[in-house]
Motif scaffolding. Sequence first.
Motif: not given
Lengths: 139, 268
Positions: A106, A108, A117, A121, A124, A133
């Motif tokens: 991922f 961001t 944000n 996470q 994820a 991430i």
Amino acid sequence: MGAPINYRTVLTTCTYCGCGCNFFLEVLDGKVIGTIPCKTSPVNEGKLCIKGWNVHEFVQHEKRLKTPLLRKNGKLEEVSWDEALDFTATRLRQIKESSGPDSIGFLTSAKVTNEENYLLQKFARAAVGTNNIDHCARL
Amino acid sequence: MIDVIRDKVKELLDSGEIKGFLGLVRKNGHIAPHLFQKGDDLGAMSLGDDKVAGDARYPLNKFLINLAKAYPEETFAVLVRGCDDRGLQTLYTWNQLNPKKVVPVGITCPQELADACECLKPFPAVITAGECAQPGTPRSVAAVDALVMSERFSYWMDEFVKCIKCYGCSNVCPMCFCNECTLKCDDLVKGGELPPEIPVFHHTRAMHMVGRCIDCGLCEEACPSNIPLRTLYKKVGSIMEEQFDFTTGAVRGQRSPLNKIDFAEGRK
Ligand code: SF4
Ligand code: SF4
Ligand code: SF4
């Protein structure tokens, strides 16, 4: 005298990066016509970078995406949010099942809020099960 | 001072002489440029003083040009300090504003601001409120001029190299109104290079501001790299004064001598 002129200066925060510079958007008759940095903002003290100075150009730009795009038969097509989210969720699940959670990563963004944000996470780590991430600043 | 300005603006709005007053307002904890119209609350009006006198000045004449373009039949009043007044005279000269459609509401600058700006005329021609301060003492140009040539060159190069090409200096400038900007022309200033070519980038702007720059200092305040742009433009202005006895904005209708060079003797 006629009706009042619809002219406003709207205080807002730049969406380009994580600094969070403040500026006023100059709005005349419903159109954003200019950007002017906020001099009393403790963040940017009346200064901006070239991206911030041109925010009014992109806000109403004709090429700005307003709906999700999905590649179908090699071509990007406009689709509804429901369709885009269904597709993404289905594919993420398939990939996780066939190749394991660490096959997914991922990235961001500085353009979104801290809370968004945090959510990504969390998604994820807790939902997908990977620590892959990272942030756009390290791309 | 602000009460006098409020009364004046109220009178102008109530009488129908003006469509709106372009000034400053305190809102959301900040000072913002604002168009006051008939019936609006004038209580939150500000003169741009936040912590230090004049530290929230904005290029109001620039916004006035936008309004005048969209509403050419309307008359607007605008808050002016000495530099804004020189700006108005110059903008009339260059046909960017119609003097018949502009009502300046003049305020004087306090001594500390005049000193900080090294301003030679810290008040407009017509004063609505305030006491005139003494002209500030020029220092910054002399300080750089005192360096020997090679040091002076490195001084400027060390400053220019910090430029991040944000174009804030021209975007904020109330006197930058060209449709085509040389500094934004790909053939002359290459895209994707930082810093831009120095000292050409900054000298080009300095040259293009001859006869335009009214020494308001907003460019330097907007420069994220703290380049002493005002000193550079003050220097150019002082050359114009010494060589041509020309001060931008001092006399309405007077264009810069550099705009007349083609008509000089010996040239076609
Ligand atoms: S240059 Fe400074 S002191 Fe002079 S009129 Fe403008 S704001 Fe006031
Ligand atoms: S001082 Fe700077 S912002 Fe003001 S008129 Fe001159 S170049 Fe423009
Ligand atoms: S404001 Fe400063 S950094 Fe930005 S382009 Fe002008 S000189 Fe360069």
